[in-house]
Motif scaffolding. Structure first.
Motif, mmCIF file in Angstrom:
data_model
loop_
_atom_site.group_PDB
_atom_site.id
_atom_site.type_symbol
_atom_site.label_atom_id
_atom_site.label_comp_id
_atom_site.label_asym_id
_atom_site.label_seq_id
_atom_site.Cartn_x
_atom_site.Cartn_y
_atom_site.Cartn_z
ATOM 1 N N ASN A 22 7.848 56.908 19.997
ATOM 2 C CA ASN A 22 9.252 56.788 20.358
ATOM 3 C C ASN A 22 9.920 56.891 21.727
ATOM 4 O OD1 ASN A 22 9.454 56.791 17.329
ATOM 5 N ND2 ASN A 22 8.810 59.150 17.478
ATOM 6 N N PRO A 23 9.605 55.679 22.106
ATOM 7 C CA PRO A 23 10.266 55.583 23.415
ATOM 8 C C PRO A 23 11.705 55.654 23.539
ATOM 9 C CG PRO A 23 9.682 53.488 22.571
ATOM 10 C CD PRO A 23 9.126 54.174 21.822
ATOM 11 N N ASP A 24 12.401 56.320 24.620
ATOM 12 C CA ASP A 24 14.040 56.332 24.613
ATOM 13 C C ASP A 24 14.671 54.880 24.572
ATOM 14 O OD1 ASP A 24 16.450 56.911 25.291
ATOM 15 O OD2 ASP A 24 15.859 58.567 26.809
ATOM 16 N N PRO A 25 15.456 54.882 23.965
ATOM 17 C CA PRO A 25 16.096 53.422 23.994
ATOM 18 C C PRO A 25 17.006 53.203 25.220
ATOM 19 C CG PRO A 25 16.812 54.636 22.022
ATOM 20 C CD PRO A 25 15.934 55.433 22.556
ATOM 21 N N GLY A 26 17.459 54.392 25.545
ATOM 22 C CA GLY A 26 18.335 54.345 26.986
ATOM 23 C C GLY A 26 17.450 53.751 27.941
ATOM 24 N N ALA A 27 16.297 54.021 28.111
ATOM 25 C CA ALA A 27 15.484 53.246 29.134
ATOM 26 C C ALA A 27 15.337 51.805 29.186
ATOM 27 C CB ALA A 27 14.007 53.969 29.114
ATOM 28 N N ARG A 28 15.715 51.153 28.201
ATOM 29 C CA ARG A 28 15.832 49.745 27.912
ATOM 30 C C ARG A 28 14.242 49.051 28.600
ATOM 31 N NH1 ARG A 28 21.423 48.342 30.814
ATOM 32 N NH2 ARG A 28 20.703 49.831 32.241
ATOM 33 N N CYS A 29 13.114 49.887 28.374
ATOM 34 C CA CYS A 29 11.857 49.466 28.716
ATOM 35 C C CYS A 29 10.932 50.138 27.735
ATOM 36 C CB CYS A 29 11.583 49.740 30.322
ATOM 37 S SG CYS A 29 12.701 48.997 31.362
ATOM 38 N N ARG A 30 9.617 49.641 27.743
ATOM 39 C CA ARG A 30 8.686 50.341 27.338
ATOM 40 C C ARG A 30 7.358 50.297 28.192
ATOM 41 N NH1 ARG A 30 5.033 46.772 25.046
ATOM 42 N NH2 ARG A 30 5.713 44.729 24.853
ATOM 43 N N VAL A 47 2.766 52.178 37.162
ATOM 44 C CA VAL A 47 3.058 51.918 35.858
ATOM 45 C C VAL A 47 3.771 50.677 35.723
ATOM 46 C CG1 VAL A 47 5.093 53.137 34.521
ATOM 47 C CG2 VAL A 47 4.223 54.037 36.193
ATOM 48 N N HIS A 48 3.215 49.939 34.580
ATOM 49 C CA HIS A 48 3.762 48.587 33.970
ATOM 50 C C HIS A 48 4.729 48.783 32.879
ATOM 51 C CE1 HIS A 48 2.410 44.711 32.234
ATOM 52 N NE2 HIS A 48 3.598 44.574 32.663
ATOM 53 N N LEU A 49 5.911 48.228 33.018
ATOM 54 C CA LEU A 49 6.810 48.205 31.720
ATOM 55 C C LEU A 49 7.282 46.834 31.688
ATOM 56 C CD1 LEU A 49 9.384 50.810 33.622
ATOM 57 C CD2 LEU A 49 7.531 51.464 32.092
ATOM 58 N N LYS A 50 7.501 46.840 30.070
ATOM 59 C CA LYS A 50 8.038 45.613 29.543
ATOM 60 C C LYS A 50 9.612 45.762 29.371
ATOM 61 C CE LYS A 50 6.175 42.120 28.196
ATOM 62 N NZ LYS A 50 5.780 40.807 28.866
ATOM 63 N N PRO A 105 2.708 67.130 32.609
ATOM 64 C CA PRO A 105 3.171 65.985 32.131
ATOM 65 C C PRO A 105 4.048 65.228 33.200
ATOM 66 C CG PRO A 105 3.621 67.630 30.663
ATOM 67 C CD PRO A 105 3.139 68.320 32.036
ATOM 68 N N LEU A 106 4.071 63.644 33.019
ATOM 69 C CA LEU A 106 5.078 63.117 34.007
ATOM 70 C C LEU A 106 6.063 62.280 33.047
ATOM 71 C CD1 LEU A 106 2.191 61.500 36.029
ATOM 72 C CD2 LEU A 106 3.777 63.498 36.737
ATOM 73 N N GLU A 107 7.005 62.250 33.809
ATOM 74 C CA GLU A 107 8.163 61.371 32.965
ATOM 75 C C GLU A 107 8.843 60.736 34.040
ATOM 76 O OE1 GLU A 107 10.152 64.697 29.927
ATOM 77 O OE2 GLU A 107 10.912 64.167 31.755
ATOM 78 N N LEU A 108 9.135 59.131 33.517
ATOM 79 C CA LEU A 108 9.869 58.242 34.501
ATOM 80 C C LEU A 108 11.460 58.233 34.002
ATOM 81 C CD1 LEU A 108 9.308 55.980 36.402
ATOM 82 C CD2 LEU A 108 8.957 54.451 34.506
ATOM 83 N N ARG A 109 12.244 58.317 34.766
ATOM 84 C CA ARG A 109 13.623 58.088 34.530
ATOM 85 C C ARG A 109 14.121 56.834 35.006
ATOM 86 N NH1 ARG A 109 16.648 63.446 34.806
ATOM 87 N NH2 ARG A 109 14.950 65.036 34.086
ATOM 88 N N ILE A 110 14.484 55.914 33.822
ATOM 89 C CA ILE A 110 14.719 54.775 34.543
ATOM 90 C C ILE A 110 16.132 54.361 33.545
ATOM 91 C CG2 ILE A 110 13.115 53.659 32.624
ATOM 92 C CD1 ILE A 110 12.719 51.352 34.640
ATOM 93 N N LEU A 115 11.036 58.074 29.987
ATOM 94 C CA LEU A 115 9.825 57.578 29.099
ATOM 95 C C LEU A 115 8.808 58.510 29.732
ATOM 96 C CD1 LEU A 115 10.119 53.616 30.113
ATOM 97 C CD2 LEU A 115 10.561 54.830 27.860
ATOM 98 N N VAL A 116 7.824 58.957 28.701
ATOM 99 C CA VAL A 116 6.925 59.854 29.132
ATOM 100 C C VAL A 116 5.635 59.145 29.496
ATOM 101 C CG1 VAL A 116 5.499 61.692 28.074
ATOM 102 C CG2 VAL A 116 7.560 61.454 27.419
ATOM 103 N N LEU A 117 5.150 59.109 30.681
ATOM 104 C CA LEU A 117 3.827 58.508 31.123
ATOM 105 C C LEU A 117 2.542 59.306 30.788
ATOM 106 C CD1 LEU A 117 5.294 57.340 34.600
ATOM 107 C CD2 LEU A 117 5.297 56.320 32.550
#
Length: 139
Positions: A22-30, A47-50, A105-110, A115-117
């Motif tokens: 369940n990725p955060d839709p506010g991040a606008r990436c996965r 980190v590779h994002l789409k 844990p690590l999180e990416l704020r974008i 997004l939980v990495l």
């Protein structure tokens, strides 16, 4: 025959499962994947994002990696890819982390989301090569 079918089903499930359910839709990436490379006592995390094509990535908003201790780390390097006229489709961020940062844990704020990495606590299992590519956030 049954063993072959079970193996094929497991391989297909492993290939098509998402990095996070369940990725955060506010991040606008996965997240596509994360590569971790140990460099003596520190770590490089790639980190590779789409990027979602309908929303895109906002270049004016900062990108930060947040550790379980609350430390926020800026990317050491950013790479973007995409087709001309269509905008950015892929992003790669490179982060330099200390050993303490990898314990939790690590999180990416974008953009406007998170997004939980890395979901688990403890050091990732890197093996003899000191390099591993993870396709799920459970490392």
């Amino acid at each position: 025959m049954v063993a072959l079918l079970i193996t094929a089903a497991f391989a297909a499930w492993s290939w098509f499962r998402p990095y996070a359910w369940n990725p955060d839709p506010g991040a606008r990436c996965r997240v596509v994947g994360c590569q971790v490379r140990q460099d003596r006592t520190n770590f490089w995390v790639y980190v590779h994002l789409k990027v979602e094509p309908e929303n895109g990535h906002d270049l004016m908003k900062p990108v930060r990696l947040r550790t379980s201790a609350g430390r926020e780390i800026e990317p050491a390097d950013t790479t973007m890819a995409g087709e001309e006229g269509r905008g950015t489709s892929d992003l790669w961020f490179k982060f330099w982390l200390e050993s303490e940062d990898m314990k939790g844990p690590l999180e990416l704020r974008i953009n406007d989301g998170t997004l939980v990495l890395k979901e688990n606590s403890g050091f990732p299992a890197l093996g003899a090569t000191q390099l591993e590519y993870f396709v799920t956030n459970r490392w």
